[in-house]
Design an enzyme around this catalytic site. Structure first.
Site, PDB file in Angstrom:
ATOM      1  N   THR A  55      35.518 -62.581 -39.895  1.00 25.75           N
ATOM      2  CA  THR A  55      36.192 -61.825 -38.837  1.00 25.75           C
ATOM      3  C   THR A  55      37.663 -61.593 -39.156  1.00 25.75           C
ATOM      4  OG1 THR A  55      34.699 -62.757 -37.180  1.00 25.75           O
ATOM      5  CG2 THR A  55      36.767 -61.818 -36.374  1.00 25.75           C
ATOM      6  N   PHE A 325      28.892 -67.312 -37.048  1.00 26.48           N
ATOM      7  CA  PHE A 325      29.841 -67.916 -37.982  1.00 26.48           C
ATOM      8  C   PHE A 325      31.011 -66.984 -38.313  1.00 26.48           C
ATOM      9  CE2 PHE A 325      25.391 -68.753 -38.923  1.00 26.48           C
ATOM     10  CZ  PHE A 325      25.294 -70.041 -38.431  1.00 26.48           C
ATOM     11  N   CYS A 326      31.472 -66.229 -37.330  1.00 27.26           N
ATOM     12  CA  CYS A 326      32.582 -65.292 -37.524  1.00 27.26           C
ATOM     13  C   CYS A 326      32.304 -64.340 -38.687  1.00 27.26           C
ATOM     14  CB  CYS A 326      33.895 -66.047 -37.769  1.00 27.26           C
ATOM     15  SG  CYS A 326      34.460 -67.001 -36.359  1.00 27.26           S
ATOM     16  N   ASN A 327      31.044 -63.931 -38.823  1.00 27.91           N
ATOM     17  CA  ASN A 327      30.665 -62.983 -39.869  1.00 27.91           C
ATOM     18  C   ASN A 327      29.559 -62.087 -39.303  1.00 27.91           C
ATOM     19  OD1 ASN A 327      29.808 -61.593 -42.177  1.00 27.91           O
ATOM     20  ND2 ASN A 327      30.188 -63.334 -43.513  1.00 27.91           N
TER      21      ASN A 327
END
Length: 780
Positions: A55, A325-327
């Protein structure tokens, strides 16, 4: 020097700029890169990034957009085909700077992208997009360098953001940006903070930066104590492991072993136990890092939500990461989530980081395990044993319980069931008898078997739903309240009553107090199971709460809220909610500290701040934008059904291979209201209910946590209970429903009584929506 040595380079080639973390390093690049915006005479710059990026990388496009620079997402497969974008020789002399960012290792799947891309892109052999200009490369190395060696002497990226705690676990607030000295002079800076100026004038627009790139970009005081610790961190890492190459081989071996076993696990019907999200077969440490991303499946191939897996893992002292997972890019790619799905999930209430793991039966995220230099073969085995124990057990041959609408076997509650005709069964010590309770009630006491007159019933029904024609439960035996419990001190023992006044936050005095540690953090049975051995009771006549525990002298606390001038009003947190509280004094703090064997204090919610500090916006509640809560996690009331308990009892008893008392199960589920409905789990189909003159809206199901594993009479843990609930309910750990009170304008007193009839209104859509909070929804 030690940092550059770790990455096989020198100060001649790279400069280290210390930042607060990897994210701050990325933000610095976005702000300082020499972009050429749209609308100028020169060709404009482009910011390109791999969609499999964190992110914090994707977020750089917010800064570039403000500078009128276009951002272009590149899919991993597209970069492999980018040789087609090579420019003709006459167009290769353009000097417009472009930036391409990609991760050395995906933080989602552990895929390692070729470091050779760095030179290929800078040389023009690979072109992310077909546009004249000069390409620079940002290599996101945060995940990669935690377990793999990076040689910047060979792979000379222009920008390398790193996070030190991911390398050796400390410090958490320090990162760095390694900048190639060939581009460093091109970086631009607008803001100048303390220590970055060689000279400036306060009265005129004059500023001259320091010559050193590091000093120019390190605004303010850097975290020099943490920087000093880095040298020791690298030395200890080297002594313990022998270097990054050995860490790489060690962690990959563990991941390869775990992947191999996981991928071969099958149910009796041949269905896979897990679905692994990977671009490799874990055969080569040069293309795969020590990360395994997966979802657990049931026997029918349906995904079990990641929040349920996380709860189970915690019973085995295993920490897993869950979600996306911020992806988001990798999550969409591997799970097949479309852009429309992301937006639709947001409208349904799902946001990043919450525990809504399934929407319309489809996963919103997954589970991730990672291995580091301190991980061992025993750790890998423990994880595999956890998966096998929770999935490949006796439950393989059992049919999951479902709601009554599926017409599975149901068991009615016997009218003469002993535990629900005696209020003494579950009462903690000290016990207030029915007679004493009647004398203590300040409000007018209603009879235990009171039923609302028909006129009152009709007025209740007409007021229950203002926006739709309600659907009422038809036929069957009447539903009644069998037990009422309040929990004056959060996470302590229940206090059973036969009738009780209702306040604006739920049952009067329910969870008005809580125990906190010496840091002011709320203590629950998760951290301190012996809290269940503390027995509070409320004496309304004497206006005191009496607290007892084995081996301790009883102690009393006044119900009168009079904190006094010396009391400290402080702010505490219950899950994500902030509450105003005050300390109950040294005497009671000493009592709890002695019993629990650790420093702690008793605090009480401040009534002056209740409405301001702990409110929850509940969608659909009529005439109330905010509902006031006590120190509960999610809602004012928790309701469970005896028929559901009985069905679950048979399932758990079979798994434990020993008889189980229904009273024990009721204690474990820590409900406020226990009802006797004819069919198990029919409560999950209700939208609203009325009990006497009281009207409630169903907020949603209660997703259980590990507190139900604690025997409420002994404080002993048994993880089988949460596992059995998960197996019984099929891919979820819901049990019971949350209620919010909607008081009616009625001449009857607001008293909740055992024996009162329950009148439910069915939901138009039988699908249950999950709670909206991101915390675990367990009854404290």
């Amino acid at each position: 020097f030690r940092i550059l040595q770790h990455f096989h380079t020198t100060a001649e080639d790279y400069t280290i700029i210390f930042t607060s973390g990897c994210t701050a390093a990325l933000k610095l690049v976005a702000e300082a890169f020499p972009w050429i915006p749209e609308g100028t005479k020169q060709p404009s710059s482009r910011f390109c990034y791999l969609t499999d990026s964190h992110t914090s990388v994707v977020g750089m496009r917010g800064i570039t957009a403000s500078m009128n620079v276009l951002s272009v997402p590149i899919k991993p497969k597209e970069i492999l085909l980018s040789e087609k974008n090579r420019l003709p020789a006459e167009e290769q002399n353009c000097t417009t700077p472009h930036l391409f960012s990609y991760p050395a290792q995906s933080n989602f799947s552990g895929t390692k992208y070729p470091l050779s891309w760095i030179q290929d892109i800078k040389s023009g052999k690979l072109c992310p997009i077909k546009i004249p200009g000069k390409w620079f490369v940002l290599l996101d190395a945060a995940s990669y360098v935690s377990s793999s060696p990076l040689d910047l002497g060979v792979h000379q990226a222009d920008f390398i953001p790193i996070s030190f705690y991911k390398i050796f676990g400390f410090p958490t607030g320090l990162g760095a940006l390694l900048v190639n000295n060939r581009i460093a002079p091109l970086l631009r800076k607008t803001y100048f903070g303390g220590g970055t100026a060689a000279a400036y004038l306060a009265g005129e627009d004059f500023y001259f930066p320091r010559k050193s790139i590091a000093e120019r970009f390190e605004d303010g005081t850097v975290s020099f104590l943490d920087i000093i610790a880095l040298k020791h961190g690298f030395e200890v890492l080297e002594k313990l492991t022998g270097g990054m190459e050995k860490i790489k081989q060690h962690t990959f071996t563990l991941a390869h072993y775990t992947y191999t076993v996981l991928s071969t696990l099958k149910y009796a019907n041949g269905a896979s136990v897990v679905r692994i999200y990977s671009d490799t077969d874990f055969s080569n440490p040069d293309v795969q890092g020590p990360i395994i991303n997966f979802n657990v499946l049931d026997e029918n191939g349906e995904v079990i939500g990641f929040s349920q897996v996380d709860k189970m893992a915690s019973l085995y002292n295993i920490h897993v990461r869950t979600g996306c997972f911020c992806n988001t890019g990798a999550c969409q790619m591997h799970l097949g989530i479309s852009n429309e799905d992301i937006q639709r999930n947001l409208q349904a209430g799902h946001v990043c980081g919450d525990d809504i793991d399934l929407v319309d039966g489809r996963p919103t995220g997954s589970v991730r395990i990672s291995f580091g230099y301190m991980s061992s073969f025993e750790d890998a085995q423990s994880f595999l044993k956890f998966i096998i124990a929770t999935r490949l057990s006796k439950s393989d041959t059992e049919i999951p319980f479902q709601s009554s609408s599926t017409k599975l076997m149901t068991e009615s509650v016997p009218d003469d069931h002993p535990s629900f005709n005696s209020a003494d069964k579950l009462s903690p010590i000290p016990h207030i008898s029915d007679t004493e309770l009647g004398n203590n009630l300040s409000a007018t006491k209603t009879t235990v078997n009171w039923q609302p007159p028909e006129a009152e019933v009709e007025s209740i029904r007409s007021a229950v739903s203002e926006t739709a024609v309600p659907t009422y439960r038809r036929g069957g035996k009447p539903i009644t309240v069998t037990n009422i419990y309040l929990y004056p001190i959060k996470s302590c023992s229940a206090f059973e009553v036969t009738e009780w006044p209702v306040g604006n936050q739920g049952l009067l005095y329910d969870r008005n107090w809580m125990v906190v540690n010496q840091n002011g953090v709320c203590m629950t049975q998760k951290q301190e199971p012996r809290l269940c051995l503390v027995n509070p009771s409320i004496d309304l006549k004497q206006k005191i709460m009496v607290i007892q525990a084995e081996g301790m002298e009883p102690i009393s606390v006044s119900l009168e809220e009079n904190p006094g001038k010396e009391a400290v009003i402080c702010e505490s947190k219950v899950c994500s909610h902030r509450v105003k509280t005050y300390d109950c004094g040294e005497r009671i703090a000493g009592w709890f500290s002695m019993f629990l064997g650790r420093p702690c204090r008793l605090i009480r919610q401040s009534s002056d701040m209740k409405k301001k500090s702990h409110q929850k916006n509940i969608k659909g509640l009529a005439s109330a934008a905010n509902i006031s809560l006590s120190l509960v996690n999610e809602a004012q009331y928790l309701l469970i059904n005896v028929a559901s308990i009985l069905q679950l009892k048979e399932h758990i008893s079979a798994r434990l291979e020993k008889p189980l008392e229904i009273e024990e199960l009721i204690r474990r589920f820590r409900a406020n209201i226990v009802i006797s409905a004819p069919e198990s789990f029919e409560e999950e189909e209700w939208a609203e209910i009325s009990i006497g003159a009281l009207r409630f809206q169903v907020v949603g199901p209660c997703s259980r946590c590990q507190i139900i594993c604690i025997d409420q009479q002994s404080g002993e843990r048994n993880k089988e209970f949460l596992q059995s609930l998960s197996a019984a309910r099929g891919r979820k750990t819901n049990f019971g429903i949350y209620l919010m009170n909607q008081p009616l304008c009625s001449s009857l007193p607001d008293i909740l009584s055992v024996g009162s009839q329950v009148l439910p209104v069915l939901k138009e859509n039988t699908e249950i929506q999950p709670p909206t909070s991101s915390e675990e929804k367990c009854s404290g």
